[in-house]
Design a protein around this motif. Structure first.
Motif, PDB file in Angstrom:
ATOM      1  N   THR A  61      51.802  74.877  48.792  1.00 53.71           N
ATOM      2  CA  THR A  61      52.932  74.088  48.315  1.00 53.71           C
ATOM      3  C   THR A  61      52.487  73.087  47.259  1.00 53.71           C
ATOM      4  N   TYR A  72      57.271  71.652  50.358  1.00 56.87           N
ATOM      5  CA  TYR A  72      57.832  72.971  50.594  1.00 56.87           C
ATOM      6  C   TYR A  72      58.746  73.376  49.452  1.00 56.87           C
ATOM      7  N   ARG A  73      58.563  74.588  48.961  1.00 59.88           N
ATOM      8  CA  ARG A  73      59.494  75.174  48.006  1.00 59.88           C
ATOM      9  C   ARG A  73      59.737  76.622  48.411  1.00 59.88           C
ATOM     10  N   ALA A  74      60.805  77.175  47.921  1.00 62.58           N
ATOM     11  CA  ALA A  74      61.178  78.520  48.339  1.00 62.58           C
ATOM     12  C   ALA A  74      60.076  79.508  48.002  1.00 62.58           C
ATOM     13  N   GLY A  75      59.856  80.468  48.894  1.00 63.42           N
ATOM     14  CA  GLY A  75      58.881  81.506  48.635  1.00 63.42           C
ATOM     15  C   GLY A  75      59.504  82.643  47.861  1.00 63.42           C
ATOM     16  N   LEU A  78      64.548  84.505  50.557  1.00 57.79           N
ATOM     17  CA  LEU A  78      65.188  83.976  51.756  1.00 57.79           C
ATOM     18  C   LEU A  78      65.730  85.176  52.501  1.00 57.79           C
ATOM     19  N   GLU A  79      65.202  85.419  53.699  1.00 57.66           N
ATOM     20  CA  GLU A  79      65.602  86.572  54.497  1.00 57.66           C
ATOM     21  C   GLU A  79      66.311  86.064  55.750  1.00 57.66           C
ATOM     22  N   ASP A  81      67.783  83.532  58.044  1.00 61.02           N
ATOM     23  CA  ASP A  81      67.496  82.107  58.143  1.00 61.02           C
ATOM     24  C   ASP A  81      66.003  81.823  58.066  1.00 61.02           C
ATOM     25  N   HIS A  82      65.208  82.800  57.608  1.00 62.00           N
ATOM     26  CA  HIS A  82      63.776  82.617  57.411  1.00 62.00           C
ATOM     27  C   HIS A  82      63.454  82.564  55.921  1.00 62.00           C
ATOM     28  N   ARG A  83      62.519  81.721  55.571  1.00 61.75           N
ATOM     29  CA  ARG A  83      61.970  81.723  54.223  1.00 61.75           C
ATOM     30  C   ARG A  83      60.606  82.405  54.258  1.00 61.75           C
ATOM     31  N   ARG A 167      56.893  84.715  57.500  1.00 61.90           N
ATOM     32  CA  ARG A 167      58.187  84.046  57.369  1.00 61.90           C
ATOM     33  C   ARG A 167      58.193  82.793  58.238  1.00 61.90           C
ATOM     34  N   ARG A 169      61.103  79.896  59.948  1.00 61.09           N
ATOM     35  CA  ARG A 169      62.424  79.296  60.110  1.00 61.09           C
ATOM     36  C   ARG A 169      62.215  77.817  60.396  1.00 61.09           C
TER      37      ARG A 169
END
Length: 924
Positions: A61, A72-75, A78-79, A81-83, A167, A169
């Motif tokens: 991060t 934290y930033r998006a990987g 988004l699947e 409710d898991h990133r 992943r 959540r």
């Protein structure tokens, strides 16, 4: 001036890694050298072998703008409710997972960590359960917040052959996933091997010390001279003398012994004195009543012919009464330990301080020790500094951190002093702690050992660390010691620059690293096509490093890479950085004889037709390397170790078989068993024979059968629905039990089955479950092995029903129950096409000094024609063999049981042979 000194082991750890004084009693026995050659632990042996195929990386991060706004930033996606925190394709291995957040965030009940390997879930549940040892993995492989001083840390090795994904959540805030990818990257110790290495009391095996006069001015104390490898070193010295003692390896500058032995003491009046601790590589005992302290290490130190390991006294001092002991192992040609000690002041500008740098040598970085002092009053912002590790002359660091304490596996400036096998803060000193530390200055003694996650570079390395949030923190004194193994067998011998043609886009970017890196304009092309490059390969090149410069503005980007049609790897980038998009990545390719030199230029294809986001290219660099030639293999005389022909009711024969050693030292042999003559369709039993230790070398010396039938001579019999059973292969499971996989005959040759049995003692076998999976072309002859925490099964199979070329397939599993779809590790030429893949019978795969070897028997060529192929990757072998042996259904065994080292042997058998034979192999 007053000081508060905080020393000690990790609070809340599940084991005590400190050394009780009783265990460190100093011996009075009459420098000692162990009389017998010392052994080097297999985990450390891996560090002494260069792995050019490993591209070592991290996903973190780190602030994408290059500042201190880590978080934290998006990987990649988004699947639900898991990133997605991490996503990789191709072959690889996760070596470390680190994450932290504010305590209330960490303790939220609905957080979920989900780790998926080759399409199978290996963990899904609470992060607390994973890191705090309430699932499959225990301390010290996984450490909770208290044990890791402010963070979750895992060294559980997760290997994959095709794909890995993590992943989450919830909101982990800060995280790092360090990993390696590329051919051979899945290899390494299993979780059990790594855990044993981390917890064992290795100091108990050190040789006894004897009295020696210590070094004086201009008179070093030589501890060992090459050719040899120092496998263990044990010193007893006067406690106050450590500040004057230095260690020198060969002609390198001397380094302070306090750093070389893991920072047990800084040797100053107010540093709190010695700390008693034991890490996975170093140990120290505080001075005893007589004022003598003890230091020890098991870090291997290769010494070339005439090169010395010595102790020196600094500043004209003399150090009397040193007791020393050295354990020596055989020399390691081409490997040396580089030591770089630096004592520097923070530069006071936005940059990184160099802690280790080597211009172009092939390296594997293994340890960093750092002592920080002299900061501003009441201010520990210097711990915000990020590490940036550049390899292979790249401008872009493939490892970028989120903070100094994060690199050392802590969080939020650490909870306190602690010691773990691979990292720790041995010393946290608070000077003038009154008034809530408002006027305090701090000192930290920190270490991180890259034993499980060495940083690999083929052409030089620069390890830099910021001082503070952007590198501009001052004043600060930084003393550090970086350790790396360097290797002489691989050298750069040429380079080719390629700039693909086509329509290009312009962009402006700095490198995502140094805060003040200037922005520069670059032009790149995007698309989903195939880039073809004619490779101008020097005739003596044995390896190629493919470097890509690209725009990371969009992700994920994926491409398959082929050389003259041969699949050689995958390039996959999961994270986008539209703020600073200029980036680089790399892939190692081993070159086959027909692909180097001459008039013909092989064609390199970067196939991005299936890339989710458009594939980006600024340009490519092809860097060519020399390397050692392929080994020349020869086989010694054959000795019959099991006589099947002379058994009552015989003559019998043994065909495809397996040999394994029980924990009590006794050996077990099992295999296809039937009366002569050869009737494979009637083979319905596996013989069971045993032999005492110590193993194959003694069996060769005995020159007579060593195995005899067990009291119950049949291990497994075919069931009513099994037309025949073939090719048992036995290995040790995680819990120490034995697991056997074997082929079962079915009416449909395209539905051949594989089943399993288990045993605690190797004598009594119980079937477990039903059919593991079915496959085509009379799929048979399974062989089972573990890579990290991944099970891999190899077996004979044709390429497909439509293309029945002989080959070797593999599948992977996290638990021996769920198996991946098949993939081909080897496919031979069209002339090997036959309904039962007869050219690749009895496959066996093993690892040796950074290479994987595949052997199989080609009975259409000759019943005794066994071919040996080698590859950096266990999942892709070139069709051209390196050797042909005289053997049928060869199985491999090593003295000591570890195929990665020691004398190497193979067994073979078959109808008409009269039993099982053993031969030694020379050249590996």
């Amino acid at each position: 001036m007053s000081a508060r000194v905080l020393n000690g082991a990790a609070t809340g750890a599940r084991m005590d890694l400190s050394i009780p004084r009783a265990a460190g009693d100093l011996l009075d026995a009459p420098l000692a050298v162990a009389s017998d050659p010392a052994s080097i632990d297999p985990v450390l042996e891996d560090l002494l072998t260069f792995h050019p195929g490993w591209i070592t990386r991290s996903v973190t991060t780190h602030d994408p703008a290059g500042g201190n706004d880590d978080g934290y930033r998006a990987g990649v996606a988004l699947e639900g409710d898991h990133r997605v925190l991490f996503h990789a394709r191709g072959e690889g291995r996760i070596t470390r997972i680190w994450m932290t957040a504010m305590r209330p965030e960490l303790d939220k009940p609905d957080q979920e960590l989900w780790i998926e390997i080759d399409g199978h879930t290996v963990f899904r549940g609470s992060p607390h359960d994973f890191f705090e040892g309430r699932d499959s993995w225990r301390s010290p492989l996984a450490l909770g917040v208290d044990a890791s001083s402010g963070a979750f840390t895992s060294y559980v090795p997760f290997a994959w052959s095709r794909e890995a994904k993590i992943r989450f959540r919830g909101v982990p805030i800060y995280y790092q996933v360090t990993y390696r990818e590329g051919p051979g990257a899945a290899s390494g110790p299993t979780p059990e091997e790594l855990a044993r290495f981390m917890v064992e009391d290795w100091t108990a095996a050190l040789p006894r010390r004897s009295q020696r006069q210590g070094p004086g001015p201009g008179a070093p104390l030589v501890l060992a001279t090459g050719p040899a490898t120092v496998a263990g070193l044990d010193l007893r010295i006067p406690g106050g003398s450590l500040k004057d003692l230095a260690v020198r390896i060969g002609e390198q500058p001397p380094v302070p012994a306090s750093f070389f032995f893991g920072l047990a003491s800084m040797g100053t009046e107010d540093d709190g004195g010695w700390t008693t601790f034991r890490s996975a590589l170093h140990a120290a005992w505080a001075p005893d009543a007589a004022g003598a302290g003890r230091l020890a290490t098991r870090l291997p130190i290769p010494l070339a012919d005439g090169e010395a390991l010595s102790l020196e006294a600094a500043g004209g001092a003399a150090i009397p009464d040193i007791e020393a002991a050295v354990a020596l192992a055989p020399a390691r040609a081409g490997a040396r330990l580089l030591t770089q000690y630096r004592d520097q002041a923070a530069p006071g500008r936005e940059t990184t301080m160099t802690l280790f740098e080597e211009s172009d040598a092939p390296l594997q970085f293994v340890a960093l020790f750092e002592h920080l002092s002299g900061g501003r009053l009441g201010d520990r912002l210097y711990l915000e500094g990020d590490e940036m590790i550049r390899t292979d002359r790249m401008s872009y660091p493939l490892q970028i951190g989120t903070g100094t304490e994060d690199y050392f596996n802590g969080g939020f400036y650490f909870i306190g002093a602690h010691s773990n096998p691979f990292s720790g803060q041995l010393r946290f000193i608070v000077h003038d702690p009154e008034d809530s530390w408002r006027d305090a200055r701090f000192e930290h003694s920190l270490y991180r050992l890259h034993v499980a996650d060495p940083v690999v570079s083929r052409s030089g390395m620069r390890f830099g660390m910021e001082a503070g949030p952007t590198g501009a923190y001052a004043p600060l004194r930084v003393r550090s010691l970086g350790l790396s193994y360097a290797f002489s067998d691989h050298r750069v011998i040429g380079e080719q620059k390629v700039r693909p043609r086509g329509r290009r886009r312009g962009a402006l970017s700095a490198i995502d690293a140094e805060r003040t890196a200037p922005r520069r304009r670059f032009r790149h092309r995007e698309g989903r096509g195939i880039t073809r490059i004619e490779v101008e390969c020097p005739h003596d090149a044995r390896g190629l490093l493919l470097l890509r410069a690209y725009s990371a503005a969009r992700a994920p980007q994926t491409a398959r890479v082929r050389l003259d049609g041969r699949e050689v790897g995958v390039l996959h980038e999961m994270l986008a950085n539209p703020v600073r998009p200029l980036a680089e990545d790399a892939l190692w390719i081993d070159l086959l004889p027909g692909e180097r030199g001459g008039d013909r230029r092989p064609v390199l294809e970067i196939d991005a037709t299936g890339s989710p986001a458009p594939w980006s290219e600024i340009g490519y660099t092809l860097r060519f390397f020399s390397g050692p030639p392929a080994p020349e293999l020869t086989q010694g005389p054959a000795v019959k170790i099991f006589d099947a022909a002379g058994l009552p009711g015989g003559p019998f024969y043994v065909n495809d078989h397996s040999i394994v050693q029980r924990p009590d030292g006794r050996w077990i042999l099992t295999g296809i068993f039937h009366n002569e003559p050869y009737r494979p369709e009637l083979e319905r039993e596996f013989v069971l024979a045993t032999a005492p230790g110590p193993g194959p070398a003694r069996w060769i010396e005995a020159a007579s059968p060593s195995f005899s039938l067990a009291p119950e001579p049949i291990a497994v019999r075919a069931l009513a629905d099994e037309r025949w059973i073939w090719a048992p292969h036995v290995v040790k499971d995680r819990d120490g039990s034995l697991v056997m996989v074997f082929h079962v005959g079915t009416p449909d040759p395209d539905r051949s089955g594989f089943r399993m049995a288990r045993s605690r003692d190797g004598i009594t076998w119980t079937r477990q479950g039903g059919t593991l999976f079915e496959d085509v072309c009379v799929a048979r002859d399974p062989m089972l092995v573990r890579l990290g925490d991944l099970w891999v099964i190899y077996y004979t199979r044709c390429a497909s029903r439509e293309s029945p070329r002989s080959g070797v397939a593999y599948r992977t599993s996290p638990d021996l129950v769920r198996w991946s779809p098949p993939a081909m590790a080897l496919t031979l030429a069209p002339e090997t096409a036959m309904p039962n893949s007869g050219h690749t019978e009895s496959p066996f795969v093993f690892e040796r000094e950074g290479w994987f070897y595949l052997s199989f028997t080609s009975y259409p060529v000759d019943n005794d024609a066994t071919f040996v192929h080698r590859s950096r990757s266990p999942f892709a072998f070139p069709p051209r063999p390196i050797a042909r042996l005289r053997a049928h259904a060869a199985e491999w065994v090593a003295e000591g049981g570890d195929l990665r080292k020691g004398r190497l042997f193979f067994t073979h058998a078959g109808a008409g042979k009269g039993g099982v034979f053993l031969q030694e192999l020379f050249g590996l």
